[in-house]
Design an enzyme around this catalytic site. Structure first.
Site, short mmCIF file in Angstrom:
data_model
loop_
_atom_site.label_atom_id
_atom_site.label_comp_id
_atom_site.label_asym_id
_atom_site.label_seq_id
_atom_site.Cartn_x
_atom_site.Cartn_y
_atom_site.Cartn_z
N HIS A 1 0.86 -1.19 0.00
CA HIS A 1 0.00 0.00 0.00
C HIS A 1 0.89 1.24 0.00
O HIS A 1 1.95 1.25 0.62
CB HIS A 1 -0.90 0.01 1.25
N ASP B 1 -7.90 -5.32 -0.06
CA ASP B 1 -8.35 -6.20 -1.14
C ASP B 1 -7.97 -7.66 -0.95
O ASP B 1 -8.32 -8.50 -1.78
CB ASP B 1 -7.76 -5.70 -2.46
C1 SDX Z 1 -6.23 0.04 -2.89
O1 SDX Z 1 -4.47 4.59 -2.03
C2 SDX Z 1 -5.41 3.98 -1.41
O2 SDX Z 1 -5.83 4.37 -0.33
C3 SDX Z 1 -6.00 2.76 -2.14
C4 SDX Z 1 -7.01 1.92 -1.37
C5 SDX Z 1 -8.28 2.69 -1.11
O3 SDX Z 1 -8.99 2.30 -0.20
O4 SDX Z 1 -8.58 3.61 -1.93
O5 SDX Z 1 -6.46 1.48 -0.16
C6 SDX Z 1 -7.40 0.68 -2.18
O6 SDX Z 1 -5.99 0.38 -4.03
C7 SDX Z 1 -5.35 -0.93 -2.15
C8 SDX Z 1 -4.13 -1.40 -3.00
C9 SDX Z 1 -4.62 -2.50 -3.93
N1 SDX Z 1 -3.55 -2.89 -4.89
C10 SDX Z 1 -2.92 -4.08 -4.77
O7 SDX Z 1 -3.08 -4.90 -3.86
C11 SDX Z 1 -1.98 -4.37 -5.93
C12 SDX Z 1 -0.65 -4.90 -5.40
N2 SDX Z 1 0.04 -3.82 -4.70
C13 SDX Z 1 0.94 -2.98 -5.39
O8 SDX Z 1 0.84 -2.89 -6.74
C14 SDX Z 1 1.45 -1.78 -4.61
O9 SDX Z 1 1.71 -2.19 -3.36
C15 SDX Z 1 0.58 -0.55 -4.59
C16 SDX Z 1 0.17 -0.10 -5.96
C17 SDX Z 1 -0.64 -0.80 -3.78
C18 SDX Z 1 1.41 0.55 -3.92
O10 SDX Z 1 2.44 0.81 -4.76
P1 SDX Z 1 3.50 1.99 -4.42
O11 SDX Z 1 3.16 2.70 -3.18
O12 SDX Z 1 3.69 2.82 -5.65
O13 SDX Z 1 4.76 1.20 -4.06
P2 SDX Z 1 5.80 0.66 -5.13
O14 SDX Z 1 5.08 0.08 -6.31
O15 SDX Z 1 6.81 1.74 -5.35
O16 SDX Z 1 6.42 -0.56 -4.32
C19 SDX Z 1 7.46 -0.32 -3.38
C20 SDX Z 1 8.32 -1.57 -3.49
C21 SDX Z 1 8.70 -1.92 -4.93
O17 SDX Z 1 9.91 -2.63 -4.87
P3 SDX Z 1 11.29 -1.78 -5.24
O18 SDX Z 1 11.07 -1.15 -6.62
O19 SDX Z 1 11.41 -0.74 -4.15
O20 SDX Z 1 12.39 -2.82 -5.22
O21 SDX Z 1 7.56 -2.72 -3.00
C22 SDX Z 1 7.36 -3.64 -4.06
C23 SDX Z 1 7.65 -2.91 -5.36
O22 SDX Z 1 8.11 -3.82 -6.34
N3 SDX Z 1 5.96 -4.06 -3.98
C24 SDX Z 1 5.56 -5.32 -4.13
C25 SDX Z 1 4.16 -5.26 -3.95
N4 SDX Z 1 3.78 -4.01 -3.72
C26 SDX Z 1 4.91 -3.26 -3.73
N5 SDX Z 1 6.23 -6.46 -4.42
C27 SDX Z 1 5.46 -7.57 -4.51
N6 SDX Z 1 4.13 -7.62 -4.33
C28 SDX Z 1 3.44 -6.47 -4.06
N7 SDX Z 1 2.13 -6.52 -3.89
#
Ligand code: SDX
Length: 426
Positions: free
Chosen positions: A304, A361
């Protein structure tokens, strides 16, 4: 008020620092470009406050979520979705009289214009419900001209009531259309969530008996999805609204943004991922893929932007999943897989270092599936619930004297000026 001093090319200027009631202070950089000829640069807005708001507060490090100051755990346990909708819109919990008046107002708007049903017949039966929701909600502005004058507070309020009231009807119609069953009209003798369940799973051929366990679980799920500060879809609604677009068009824009698998579409993707994993023995394979930089795969329902601790909504949903499945006598191996995946991930250094926890989720789809919804309806249900947050945020923005059209700038790295070259000389 304190200030932040920023010095560039030997020229320094102070920028006001504003404190909120709780949470991080903000540095007011509105004069930065005029003073320095430079923009800030913040892709994804990780360090940017886009507005002032009194609706929802999140402490991502502590895993805290408050709606108008009330903890989400208490609202989920003690309140109702309609009461939370009132709270988000009006700022306080309603008195009994205010609650009853609000319930009456919403109930009186649950039907949609009869011609709106024609829109559904233009879609393929296998259209994704979110595609239908985007189209039909946007089309509402073609029917309700008496509530699109955004400068009239009364019309704004009617539009908000219409949106809260009609989203369940529109979502239920999207489901009915996909399964080839007739639409059911709302039955206003039922609760908000009971009405939605009947419109979704009821048929004209027989009475629909509402299971109170299901009604309560779904109402709790709606509460947990109602609002969440300035997330991507809420920011989309605000940005659309900042141009003066009517509320129906703004909510349709929010629905479109929510659909993405990185946002609200993750509930559908998370359950499909858990089903693909199938058995706990396959979890290490998927965890390894999630950690592999060269693999675009991510654990859906994990991570998140704000929560660097357990999403409090996921905690409530994880507990509710066990209770609902036990009460309904459903044994779904996916729940065991989810629990084991959570355990493995939360003990893995990669997830610990990156502070990746289950989010809203991760468990919601297991409950929705047990209730009988197909995965394709999960994000439509998220949109149904989030409409209350979106309209509360939209209303707050419309009443904000400081609001102006949102128009970010950029770091331009394209070609400098160059003259046109006739095709014969290229
Ligand atoms: C919702 O914003 C809100 O409030 C949203 C929400 C709401 O109520 O409105 O809470 C609802 O959208 C919840 C999130 C649902 N999405 C997912 O579950 C999809 C999987 N999660 C990710 O795609 C990710 O965690 C996000 C999109 C939710 C957040 O992404 P960020 O904040 O942009 O973080 P990032 O992509 O920069 O990740 C940071 C690091 C990265 O690694 P590095 O590049 O630093 O090496 O963490 C890793 C990412 O690769 N990472 C994950 C991961 N999520 C982040 N690695 C594996 N699995 C994951 N799920």
């Amino acid at each position: 008020m304190t200030s932040a001093n920023i010095s560039i090319d030997g020229k320094a200027a102070d920028y006001p620092v504003h404190a909120g009631s709780v949470g991080p202070e903000v540095i007011d950089i509105r004069k930065l470009y005029a003073n320095t000829g430079r923009f800030t640069y913040d892709p994804g807005f990780t360090s940017t406050a886009s507005c002032e708001s009194k609706i929802t507060y999140i402490d991502g490090d502590q895993g805290v979520l408050l709606h108008r100051g009330y903890p989400i755990e208490q609202l989920a346990e003690k309140s109702s979705f309609l009461e939370v909708a009132y709270l988000l819109m009006h700022g306080d919990l309603p008195s009994q009289q205010q609650h009853d008046e609000f319930k009456y107002l919403i109930t009186r708007h649950t039907m949609v214009h009869e011609q709106l049903a024609n829109f559904y017949r233009g879609f393929r039966r296998d259209a994704h419900p979110m595609a239908i929701m985007c189209g039909v909600v946007g089309a509402l502005s073609a029917f309700y001209h008496d509530s699109t004058d955004i400068h009239d507070a009364k019309q704004r309020e009617i539009a908000c009531h219409r949106l809260i009231a009609k989203m369940p009807t529109i979502a239920a119609m999207a489901y009915k259309y996909s399964v080839g069953q007739p639409f059911l009209y709302p039955d206003n003798s039922l609760s908000y969530t009971g009405n939605f369940l009947r419109m979704t799973f009821g048929v004209p051929a027989e009475p629909y008996i509402i299971n109170p366990v299901v009604e309560d679980a779904l109402d709790k799920i709606f509460i947990l999805h109602a609002d969440h500060e300035q997330n991507a879809s809420t920011s989309t609604v605000r940005l659309a609204g900042s141009s003066g677009a009517n509320p129906f068009a703004c909510i349709a824009a929010g629905i479109a943004c929510l659909w993405g698998p990185a946002h609200g579409g993750a509930n559908e993707a998370a359950l499909e991922m858990l089903r693909e994993i199938g058995r706990p023995e396959r979890i290490p394979e998927f965890v390894a893929r999630a950690k592999n930089k060269d693999d675009p795969f991510r654990l859906m329902g994990f991570g998140h932007r704000v929560y660097k601790n357990y999403d409090p909504r996921a905690k409530v949903l994880g507990e509710a999943a066990t209770k609902v499945l036990d009460t309904l006598g459903i044994s779904d191996p996916v729940l065991d897989t989810a629990r084991e995946l959570e355990r493995v991930a939360l003990s893995d250094d990669y997830f610990i270092e990156k502070k990746l926890y289950p989010n809203v989720d991760f468990y919601s789809g297991i409950i929705l599936s047990a209730i009988g919804f197909p995965t394709s309806m999960f994000t439509a249900l998220f949109a149904l619930a989030r409409t209350t947050g979106w309209i509360a945020q939209w209303t707050e923005m419309m009443e904000d004297k400081e609001q102006k059209i949102g128009r970010p700038r950029q770091l331009y790295t394209g070609s400098p000026r160059r003259d046109y070259v006739p095709i014969e000389q290229r």
